[in-house]
Write a protein that holds these residues in place. Structure first.
Motif, PDB file in Angstrom:
ATOM      1  N   ILE A  86      -6.189 -10.738  -0.624  1.00  0.00           N
ATOM      2  CA  ILE A  86      -5.500 -10.377  -2.062  1.00  0.00           C
ATOM      3  C   ILE A  86      -6.796 -10.844  -3.125  1.00  0.00           C
ATOM      4  O   ILE A  86      -6.944 -10.185  -3.988  1.00  0.00           O
ATOM      5  CB  ILE A  86      -4.268 -11.368  -2.461  1.00  0.00           C
ATOM      6  N   LEU A  92       5.322  -9.613   3.483  1.00  0.00           N
ATOM      7  CA  LEU A  92       4.347  -9.555   4.431  1.00  0.00           C
ATOM      8  C   LEU A  92       4.579 -10.135   5.577  1.00  0.00           C
ATOM      9  O   LEU A  92       5.308 -11.276   5.358  1.00  0.00           O
ATOM     10  CB  LEU A  92       2.919  -9.902   4.123  1.00  0.00           C
ATOM     11  N   ASP A 132      -5.134  -2.431   9.956  1.00  0.00           N
ATOM     12  CA  ASP A 132      -6.174  -2.154   8.834  1.00  0.00           C
ATOM     13  C   ASP A 132      -7.245  -3.184   8.735  1.00  0.00           C
ATOM     14  O   ASP A 132      -7.032  -4.024   7.924  1.00  0.00           O
ATOM     15  CB  ASP A 132      -5.402  -1.849   7.585  1.00  0.00           C
ATOM     16  N   CYS A 145       0.977  -1.195  -0.162  1.00  0.00           N
ATOM     17  CA  CYS A 145       0.132  -0.021  -0.048  1.00  0.00           C
ATOM     18  C   CYS A 145       0.848   1.190   0.074  1.00  0.00           C
ATOM     19  O   CYS A 145       0.516   2.255   0.507  1.00  0.00           O
ATOM     20  CB  CYS A 145      -0.964   0.055   1.327  1.00  0.00           C
TER      21      CYS A 145
HETATM   22  C1  LIG Z   1       5.106 -12.937   2.554  1.00  0.00           C
HETATM   23  C2  LIG Z   1       4.086 -12.605   1.285  1.00  0.00           C
HETATM   24  N1  LIG Z   1       3.145 -13.242   0.857  1.00  0.00           N
HETATM   25  C3  LIG Z   1       2.470 -12.943  -0.020  1.00  0.00           C
HETATM   26  C4  LIG Z   1       2.430 -11.522  -0.637  1.00  0.00           C
HETATM   27  C5  LIG Z   1       1.270 -11.253  -1.653  1.00  0.00           C
HETATM   28  N2  LIG Z   1       0.468 -10.592  -1.413  1.00  0.00           N
HETATM   29  C6  LIG Z   1       0.418  -9.011  -1.288  1.00  0.00           C
HETATM   30  S1  LIG Z   1      -1.017  -8.217  -0.672  1.00  0.00           S
HETATM   31  C7  LIG Z   1      -1.540  -9.835  -0.040  1.00  0.00           C
HETATM   32  C8  LIG Z   1      -2.673  -9.713   0.492  1.00  0.00           C
HETATM   33  C9  LIG Z   1      -2.811  -8.886   1.892  1.00  0.00           C
HETATM   34  O1  LIG Z   1      -3.882  -8.612   2.488  1.00  0.00           O
HETATM   35  P1  LIG Z   1      -4.147  -7.420   3.406  1.00  0.00           P
HETATM   36  O2  LIG Z   1      -2.789  -7.537   4.521  1.00  0.00           O
HETATM   37  O3  LIG Z   1      -5.382  -7.520   4.149  1.00  0.00           O
HETATM   38  O4  LIG Z   1      -3.925  -6.249   2.822  1.00  0.00           O
HETATM   39  P2  LIG Z   1      -4.980  -4.853   2.413  1.00  0.00           P
HETATM   40  O5  LIG Z   1      -6.293  -5.697   2.344  1.00  0.00           O
HETATM   41  O6  LIG Z   1      -5.158  -4.172   3.461  1.00  0.00           O
HETATM   42  O7  LIG Z   1      -4.456  -4.376   1.150  1.00  0.00           O
HETATM   43  C10 LIG Z   1      -0.796 -10.827  -0.358  1.00  0.00           C
HETATM   44  C11 LIG Z   1      -0.964 -12.374  -0.102  1.00  0.00           C
HETATM   45  C12 LIG Z   1       3.204 -10.881   0.049  1.00  0.00           C
HETATM   46  N3  LIG Z   1       3.513  -9.640  -0.432  1.00  0.00           N
HETATM   47  N4  LIG Z   1       4.311 -11.329   1.097  1.00  0.00           N
END
Ligand SMILES: Cc1ncc(C[n+]2csc(CCOP(=O)(O)OP(=O)(O)O)c2C)c(N)n1
Length: 272
Positions: free
Chosen positions: A183, A120, A177, A72
């Protein structure tokens, strides 16, 4: 700079939303959904709460911010531009080769970014280290760390949560958040987070539930966190993914895609 007027802060949040959409539209890629859900949280942090100075972005005494949900980044860049850390013109370089504004924040490219993130699950561990360092050296700065609700399905988060309470990091404030989407679907479908407040409480955190789009509730939450001693705080901010753009709200498909020209025009009109 500390802005206390709620209306003024709401105006800044609206401008940040425009900056987010412009960046994603210009780059033809990026993550609008989760950027729009954390807009008010970042607005309150950067314009009301954090002790930071755009003229001295590396000041040792500054409060630190870790955007653990690094995808983000547009929200953070939008905020840094409004706060004067970078020129607004620079937002046009988002996701371009050699730009300081990479798809995910890079602390080696841009002063004002305290931690490189994007993989993440790692940000809270780093924030712990910063908060512990501040305590050991009596520096007095506070550390803020924003997590996504999909992100906290990562195991490392819970190990870090245990460490934060073990070391009594009351200078650490985590913000979740809590937009309910991941995703490509709901967080509940992927791996449920039921009793989210109870989970963090049992890991030793002081918990505060707020509406993450309500500026006053956010300010109150951060002020309460500052007064909380002996344990870290988490502000669980209920938000709407894609907030502010009718066709993006609560739609997982807007997690990571750019609007078409027609959609862009509608989005900008809605933000007027
Ligand atoms: C270790 C890792 N696994 C998978 C991803 C791919 N990925 C990017 S965003 C996301 C989903 C994140 O969801 P959330 O934390 O709820 O974010 P928001 O809805 O606030 O954008 C994933 C799985 C990543 N960036 N890092």
């Amino acid at each position: 700079m500390k802005i206390t007027d709620t209306k003024e802060l709401e105006k800044i949040a609206k401008q940040i939303r425009k900056n987010i959409i412009n960046q994603v539209y210009e780059a033809k890629s990026g993550h609008p959904g989760g950027s729009l859900s954390c807009t008010e949280i970042l607005t309150v942090l950067y314009f009301n709460q954090m002790n930071i100075n755009e003229k001295e972005p590396k000041d040792e005494a500054r409060d630190r911010f870790v955007l653990s949900k690094g995808h983000c980044s547009t929200a953070l860049y939008a905020c840094l531009a409004e706060r004067g850390f970078i020129a607004k013109e620079e937002l046009k370089t988002f996701r371009k080769i050699h730009s300081k504004l990479q798809g995910h924040p890079d602390m080696n490219k841009l002063a004002g970014i305290d931690m490189t993130t994007g993989s993440l699950g790692q940000g809270l561990s780093v924030a712990n280290g910063m908060a512990l360092s501040s305590k050991l050296n009596h520096d007095g700065y506070r550390v803020y760390c924003m997590l996504g609700d999909g992100e906290i399905e990562e195991g490392q988060i819970w190990e870090a949560a245990m460490s934060a309470s073990k070391y009594h990091l009351d200078n650490l404030c985590v913000i979740l958040d809590y937009n309910g989407l991941q995703i490509d679907g709901t967080v509940e479908e992927v791996k449920g987070l039921e009793n989210i407040e109870g989970k963090w409480k049992s890991f030793g955190f002081h918990t505060i539930m707020v509406d993450g789009h309500n500026i006053e509730q956010l300010i109150d939450g951060f002020e309460t966190a500052k007064m909380t001693k002996g344990k870290p705080t988490i502000i669980i901010a209920k938000t709407i993914k894609g907030k502010g753009i009718s066709f993006m709200e609560n739609k997982a498909e807007w997690h990571g895609k750019a609007p078409s020209e027609e959609e862009y025009k509608i989005a900008m009109k809605e933000l007027e």
